[in-house]
Design a protein around this motif. Structure first.
Motif, short mmCIF file in Angstrom:
data_model
loop_
_atom_site.label_atom_id
_atom_site.label_comp_id
_atom_site.label_asym_id
_atom_site.label_seq_id
_atom_site.Cartn_x
_atom_site.Cartn_y
_atom_site.Cartn_z
N GLY A 3 0.81 -1.20 0.00
CA GLY A 3 0.00 0.00 0.00
C GLY A 3 0.85 1.26 0.00
O GLY A 3 2.04 1.23 0.29
N MET A 4 0.21 2.35 -0.34
CA MET A 4 0.83 3.67 -0.26
C MET A 4 -0.19 4.64 0.29
O MET A 4 -1.38 4.50 0.08
CB MET A 4 1.41 4.11 -1.60
CG MET A 4 0.53 4.79 -2.59
SD MET A 4 -0.09 6.36 -2.03
CE MET A 4 -0.12 7.30 -3.44
N PHE A 5 0.32 5.60 1.03
CA PHE A 5 -0.51 6.60 1.68
C PHE A 5 0.11 7.96 1.40
O PHE A 5 1.33 8.10 1.43
CB PHE A 5 -0.52 6.32 3.20
CG PHE A 5 -1.15 7.39 4.04
CD1 PHE A 5 -2.50 7.34 4.34
CD2 PHE A 5 -0.38 8.41 4.58
CE1 PHE A 5 -3.08 8.31 5.16
CE2 PHE A 5 -0.95 9.37 5.39
CZ PHE A 5 -2.31 9.33 5.68
N ARG A 6 -0.74 8.96 1.14
CA ARG A 6 -0.26 10.32 0.93
C ARG A 6 -1.17 11.28 1.68
O ARG A 6 -2.38 11.21 1.57
CB ARG A 6 -0.24 10.66 -0.56
CG ARG A 6 0.15 12.10 -0.84
CD ARG A 6 0.31 12.40 -2.29
NE ARG A 6 -0.88 12.02 -3.05
CZ ARG A 6 -0.90 11.90 -4.37
NH1 ARG A 6 0.18 12.12 -5.07
NH2 ARG A 6 -2.01 11.55 -4.99
N MET A 7 -0.54 12.16 2.45
CA MET A 7 -1.28 13.20 3.18
C MET A 7 -0.81 14.55 2.68
O MET A 7 0.39 14.85 2.69
CB MET A 7 -1.04 13.09 4.69
CG MET A 7 -1.75 14.17 5.49
SD MET A 7 -1.38 14.12 7.27
CE MET A 7 -2.30 12.68 7.76
N GLU A 47 3.79 7.46 2.78
CA GLU A 47 3.95 6.29 3.64
C GLU A 47 3.87 5.07 2.73
O GLU A 47 2.99 4.98 1.89
CB GLU A 47 2.80 6.29 4.64
CG GLU A 47 2.85 5.32 5.75
CD GLU A 47 1.67 5.55 6.71
OE1 GLU A 47 1.81 6.34 7.66
OE2 GLU A 47 0.61 4.95 6.48
N LEU A 48 4.79 4.15 2.87
CA LEU A 48 4.73 2.86 2.20
C LEU A 48 4.34 1.83 3.24
O LEU A 48 4.84 1.86 4.37
CB LEU A 48 6.05 2.51 1.53
CG LEU A 48 6.47 3.44 0.40
CD1 LEU A 48 7.82 3.02 -0.15
CD2 LEU A 48 5.43 3.47 -0.70
N LEU A 49 3.46 0.90 2.84
CA LEU A 49 2.93 -0.09 3.77
C LEU A 49 2.99 -1.47 3.15
O LEU A 49 2.82 -1.61 1.93
CB LEU A 49 1.46 0.21 4.10
CG LEU A 49 1.10 1.62 4.56
CD1 LEU A 49 0.56 2.44 3.41
CD2 LEU A 49 0.06 1.55 5.65
N PHE A 94 8.06 8.71 4.47
CA PHE A 94 9.11 9.23 3.60
C PHE A 94 8.80 10.67 3.19
O PHE A 94 7.64 11.07 3.10
CB PHE A 94 9.21 8.40 2.31
CG PHE A 94 9.68 7.00 2.54
CD1 PHE A 94 11.02 6.68 2.47
CD2 PHE A 94 8.77 5.99 2.82
CE1 PHE A 94 11.46 5.39 2.68
CE2 PHE A 94 9.20 4.68 3.03
CZ PHE A 94 10.54 4.39 2.96
N THR A 95 9.86 11.41 2.87
CA THR A 95 9.71 12.73 2.25
C THR A 95 9.41 12.50 0.77
O THR A 95 9.57 11.38 0.26
CB THR A 95 11.02 13.55 2.37
OG1 THR A 95 12.03 12.92 1.55
CG2 THR A 95 11.48 13.67 3.81
N PRO A 96 9.04 13.56 0.03
CA PRO A 96 8.85 13.40 -1.42
C PRO A 96 10.12 12.93 -2.15
O PRO A 96 10.04 12.35 -3.23
CB PRO A 96 8.44 14.80 -1.88
CG PRO A 96 7.80 15.40 -0.68
CD PRO A 96 8.59 14.86 0.49
#
Length: 175
Positions: A72-76, A85-87, A103-105
């Motif tokens: 998964g991946m998450f972006r706020m 966020e990598l999951l 993680f940063t960009p």
């Protein structure tokens, strides 16, 4: 006969020190397993989800289980930029384990190590993950509220005491 892509992937796996059988499908003629793994039971989480969390717009995308793993991946989106966020969810010792890392960009890690949560409660449409030793988020709950709605709850340790952040996200098309 393997394709050129298959050979390139196999070479990359060897260089990374991974076993060559990771991700390969079952050979023809062998009987499929009838046991649904802990990870396969979480396939209901797959897809793209969007909503708010901590007052910011968020997106979370989960790939279907494959080779024993969900990714998964998450972006706020925040005023100061975006948080990624990598999951992963993989089975360990008979239960599902959720790992995540921020993680940063530029993909510089913000956490020294991945945060690890073990599946505490898992049933159709519900997954509760816990890490009692975590400094901030110690429980993550996902609950399906229908085919296009995902309830998310984060239980947090804060200076003022424990609190919860709750949201309901909607399914989005993955573009």
């Amino acid at each position: 006969m393997k394709s050129a892509t298959g050979y390139v992937l196999a070479a990359a796996a060897l260089i990374a020190g991974l076993p060559l059988d990771v991700g390969y499908s079952q050979s023809a003629g062998s009987a499929p397993s009838t046991r649904e793994t802990a990870v396969e039971k979480l396939a209901w989480m797959a897809g793209g989800w969007e909503g708010e969390l901590f007052g910011s717009r968020v997106e979370e995308h989960w790939m279907r289980p494959r080779a024993g793993v969900m990714t998964g991946m998450f972006r706020m989106q925040m005023r100061s930029g975006a948080l990624q966020e990598l999951l992963t969810i993989a089975e360990e010792e008979g239960t599902a384990v959720l790992r995540l890392r921020h993680f940063t960009p530029q993909l510089a890690p913000l956490d020294e190590d991945a945060l690890v949560f073990r599946l505490k409660e898992g049933r159709e449409g519900v997954a509760v993950w816990e890490n009692p030793a975590a400094e901030h988020v110690f429980r993550i709950t996902y609950r399906s509220d229908g085919p296009d709605r995902l309830y998310v709850r984060l239980d947090l340790h804060e200076k003022e005491g424990d609190r919860a952040e709750e949201a309901t996200w909607t399914r989005i098309q993955c573009d």
